[in-house]
Enzyme design. Structure first.
Site, PDB file in Angstrom:
ATOM      1  N   LYS A 483      -0.743   3.609   8.384  1.00  0.00           N
ATOM      2  CA  LYS A 483      -1.249   3.240   7.062  1.00  0.00           C
ATOM      3  C   LYS A 483      -0.368   2.150   6.460  1.00  0.00           C
ATOM      4  O   LYS A 483       0.729   1.868   6.954  1.00  0.00           O
ATOM      5  CB  LYS A 483      -1.296   4.465   6.158  1.00  0.00           C
ATOM      6  CG  LYS A 483       0.054   5.140   5.941  1.00  0.00           C
ATOM      7  CD  LYS A 483      -0.082   6.367   5.072  1.00  0.00           C
ATOM      8  CE  LYS A 483       1.284   7.017   4.831  1.00  0.00           C
ATOM      9  NZ  LYS A 483       1.202   8.140   3.888  1.00  0.00           N
ATOM     10  N   TYR A 710      15.031 -19.922 -13.733  1.00  0.00           N
ATOM     11  CA  TYR A 710      14.318 -19.728 -14.995  1.00  0.00           C
ATOM     12  C   TYR A 710      15.221 -19.100 -16.056  1.00  0.00           C
ATOM     13  O   TYR A 710      16.064 -18.238 -15.762  1.00  0.00           O
ATOM     14  CB  TYR A 710      13.108 -18.810 -14.777  1.00  0.00           C
ATOM     15  CG  TYR A 710      11.962 -19.479 -14.057  1.00  0.00           C
ATOM     16  CD1 TYR A 710      11.324 -20.606 -14.591  1.00  0.00           C
ATOM     17  CD2 TYR A 710      11.498 -18.982 -12.846  1.00  0.00           C
ATOM     18  CE1 TYR A 710      10.272 -21.206 -13.932  1.00  0.00           C
ATOM     19  CE2 TYR A 710      10.435 -19.571 -12.173  1.00  0.00           C
ATOM     20  CZ  TYR A 710       9.833 -20.689 -12.728  1.00  0.00           C
ATOM     21  OH  TYR A 710       8.786 -21.282 -12.077  1.00  0.00           O
TER      22      TYR A 710
END
Length: 815
Positions: A483, A710
């Site tokens: 999965k 940033y």
């Protein structure tokens, strides 16, 4: 080639059947069947597998000759049907004895190679260096085990003028068999390191065991070992090459230059590599050439032209929904056969294409060689053959009419736009000699992506699965969890490998994951652990098996079966909640569950299972035992009331090791398969499967007082070299790792992050690291690094692995 009568006489075995049948192919893995003609299947029995169980399928496929273990099968059921059986008390031992007999038939020089590291590289380099003067029989790939060595030596025939075989051992007492098979005239030890230390009481014992290969040799080359560590009887015929002061030739090196200095001469070599392992392997090869009679100048010339050795296949996504299998560093008949076996494991629904160059020296006349190659492609149902090279092109009448041929690689590349439609939705094997430059074809075909790659080592996956298999009884089945894109590793490719290994079940979270596996050619049973009502029809259409965890889901699924007119017992899996309190029926539901299941004949319980909450936490073992007991009670009651048996399973990866009393009929292997162990002891026995790596895009010198990133979050207090990397939080490198809270590994050095992590890139401090733009950067490559990254994020290793985003290219490698 042998007849069965000859084999029976050589090995003193009983023969039942036709003794005049001929044998030239020895098959030990039924999945690798290439041709039924002249093939004998050797049925080997191990703790985890029994080759005799594959005999009926091989008979149906057309195999007529078998070597079986006495007492393992009832031969009377195979009488009068043209089959022949050699009966052995130990088929592996018989195979080894036959290989030893075959070796003694040929009085030719044989190089036997052993050591802790470098065996396969040295073998392949010696092949490169000697193939122009000799017709060589060599071990395919890394065939150096108790099984691989006899299979290699059985390829030796009258056309060969040189043999090169490698021998690998992992415990004391194993070399005697291999030495008697190889019988080298020139023995080589490449190195002695820590590999397989656990199989020996000491380093001295390991050296003594490995040198057993050398005793019968006329000449010996020993690299990286002090003379005092070697038994005196072989020192007189040995040449020692190392950095140790007692070496006959001392190694020194700088950049790509090697100096080998003895008391009487100095040999200077140039090689196209600078790493220490390549230096020592090249020195070993140079010593072999000198011992074979090559003069110093010829050795220098040959060594300077060494080419890289690809020890593994690479699997990449290609253009037009294709997959590329790169195996383009050599092209001989043995390695071509192995590569085609791997191609056959891939998606059976896509077309198979082989791009192949001229075949390197084989000792077979060209017309016979290319006829064999064409037959190999036909038997393996290759849809399109692309031949590159003047020699293979000269024999194009042997191949299918629609095959394509080009005189050289550049001719193929220049015409590719005219023929690219052939490569849509295909699995493409690139198999070429190094000189043909097939890496240029690979670049042309592969899907373009950025420099960040998640490399998945399928050999390590296989080793990990086999470790857990070794903890199980022979009757216990294994379900493997694929999965979440195979815990980030890529569901389809992981599933294909597991299917080839013969695991019993796969499990996914949602139906669409199972559908993708089915469309990729996976035929194993697949359990869907979180089925959703809107996905039921897809689930049924693709033969997926749902987990039923509530009365609502039970009723909804049986209603869907009714609407589709399905009345036979569709396989489902019941989930029992024994304490996790997530999904599942509780103890109070058991009576009603029994009644409802009885009332729905359109379903059949395939398994009943539960989920352990804390199997990896010793402090909660009492609770885990409570869960196991509750599960056993509930599942046994259900089985008694339903009147038929089903599989029972509760163990996840952690419990497989820690709660062997709870293996029941099947275990579920998840994170352990990918190399994360339940404790330090287990971690030492596992190998990390995935490596996340990228490159340096740019390096800048940022001055004190400036900022990076940033919001000017990266404040610089002293002149700092800042490297920008093309990986960010959209790739799975979390924002939580920014501003020095974690880092990456460059040339083995830990480099902390600077500033916030951006969406597509991040910055790290490389002030004290010698590195350049374009250099490799490791995000993680082992369990320790994964766990360290998880700790910095305040999470667990599962999230780190599954967080590697789908836009990061997966590169699959396998030896």
């Amino acid at each position: 080639m042998f007849t069965l009568n000859q084999i029976a006489e050589i090995l003193q075995l009983n023969l039942v059947g036709n003794g005049i049948l001929t044998v030239s192919h020895f098959l030990t893995d039924s999945r690798s069947l290439q041709s039924t003609e002249d093939t004998i299947f050797i049925a080997l029995k191990s703790k985890r597998n029994n080759g005799h169980s594959y005999i009926p399928a091989l008979i149906e496929a057309g195999v007529r000759s078998f070597m079986v273990q006495d007492g393992e099968i009832d031969l009377s059921i195979y009488q009068d049907n043209g089959l022949s059986f050699l009966i052995s008390s130990d088929p592996l031992k018989s195979l080894q004895q036959l290989a030893a007999y075959n070796r003694q038939r040929y009085n030719i020089p044989v190089i036997g190679i052993t050591g802790s590291n470098g065996k396969t590289v040295v073998k392949e380099w010696l092949y490169q260096l000697l193939k122009d003067e000799y017709v060589i029989c060599r071990s395919p790939k890394s065939y150096n085990s108790q099984l691989g060595v006899p299979l290699s030596v059985l390829n030796l025939n009258e056309k060969h003028s040189l043999g090169i075989f490698e021998a690998g051992i992992s415990r004391n007492g194993e070399m005697d068999n291999l030495a008697s098979i190889i019988r080298p005239t020139l023995g080589v030890i490449t190195s002695i390191g820590s590999a397989h230390d656990e199989g020996f009481e000491s380093q001295e014992q390991k050296i003594n065991e490995k040198t057993k290969l050398l005793f019968g040799s006329d000449r010996i080359i020993i690299n990286g070992v002090e003379k005092t560590k070697v038994e005196g009887s072989i020192i007189s015929k040995s040449v020692f090459v190392s950095e140790y002061p007692d070496a006959d030739f001392q190694i020194s090196y700088q950049d790509k230059k090697i100096e080998l200095k003895s008391s009487s001469e100095t040999i200077n070599l140039s090689i196209p590599f600078s790493d220490k392992a390549s230096v020592f392997n090249a020195a070993t090869c140079a010593m072999v050439l000198l011992n074979l009679g090559y003069d110093k100048e010829r050795v220098q010339q040959k060594i300077s032209r060494l080419q890289p050795v690809a020890l593994r296949l690479e699997i990449k996504k290609g253009i037009n929904q294709s997959f590329i299998i790169n195996d383009y560093y050599n092209s001989d008949l043995d390695s071509l056969t192995i590569a085609i076996n791997y191609l056959k494991q891939q998606n059976s629904s896509s077309k198979r294409i082989v791009v192949v160059s001229d075949i390197e020296q084989s000792g077979i006349p060209a017309s016979s060689l290319y006829r064999k190659v064409a037959e190999l492609f036909t038997k393996n149902k290759i849809d399109l053959v692309v031949g590159i090279g003047k020699e293979i092109t000269a024999y194009k009448p042997f191949f299918k009419a629609d095959s394509l041929f080009f005189d050289n690689t550049q001719a193929f590349i220049s015409r590719f736009r005219l023929i690219d439609h052939h490569f849509n939705k295909a699995t493409i094997l690139l198999k070429g000699a190094r000189s043909f430059g097939f890496e240029n074809i690979s670049r042309l075909l592969q899907q373009k992506s950025h420099d960040t790659v998640f490399e998945v080592n399928l050999n390590k996956l296989i080793d990990n699965v086999n470790y857990y298999r070794g903890l199980l009884s022979r009757e216990t089945k294994m379900m493997c969890m694929v999965k979440a894109m195979g815990y980030g590793s890529g569901g389809a490719e992981i599933a294909r490998t597991l299917q080839h290994m013969g695991v019993n079940y796969l499990a996914v979270a949602y139906s669409d994951e199972g559908v993708e596996l089915r469309e990729s050619g996976i035929t194993l049973p697949i359990m869907v652990m979180s089925p959703e009502e809107e996905g039921f029809e897809d689930l049924i259409d693709h033969n997926l098996e749902p987990e039923i965890y509530s009365f609502r889901i039970l009723k909804a699924f049986t209603s869907k079966l009714d609407s589709l007119g399905i009345t036979d017992g569709y396989p489902v899996h019941l989930k029992i909640d024994t304490g996790m309190h997530r999904l599942g029926f509780e103890e109070k539901d058991m009576d009603e569950l029994f009644v409802q299941v009885k009332n729905f004949p359109q379903i059949k319980i395939k398994s009943v299972f539960s989920h352990l909450s804390a199997s990896d936490n010793p402090n909660m073992d009492d609770f885990t035992e409570q869960q196991i007991n509750a599960f056993e009670k509930a599942s046994t009651l259900l089985e008694e009331k339903l009147g038929y048996k089903f599989l029972k399973h509760i163990c996840n990866s952690g419990a497989i090791t820690r709660f062997k009393n709870a293996h029941f009929d099947m275990v579920r292997l998840g994170i352990g398969m990918y190399g994360i162990g339940v404790n330090k002891t287990e971690q030492n026995k596992l190998e990390n499967v995935g490596t996340l790596r990228t490159t340096i895009s740019q390096i800048k010198l940022v001055q004190s007082g400036d900022t990076v990133g940033y919001n000017r979050s990266g404040k610089i207090d002293a002149p700092t070299r800042v490297a920008t990397l093309p990986i960010g939080y959209a790739d799975g490198f979390s924002r939580l790792l920014g501003n020095g809270k974690h880092g990456v590994y460059i040339h083995g050095n830990f480099c902390k992050t600077i500033a916030n992590i951006c969406m597509d890139m991040c910055m790290v401090d490389v002030t004290n690291v010698m590195c350049d733009e374009g250099d490799e950067v490791i995000i993680f490559s082992n369990a320790e690094q994964i766990n360290s990254m998880a700790q910095a994020m305040g999470t667990i290793s599962y999230e780190v692995l599954t967080g590697v985003s789908a836009r990061v290219k997966r590169l699959y490698v396998q030896e």
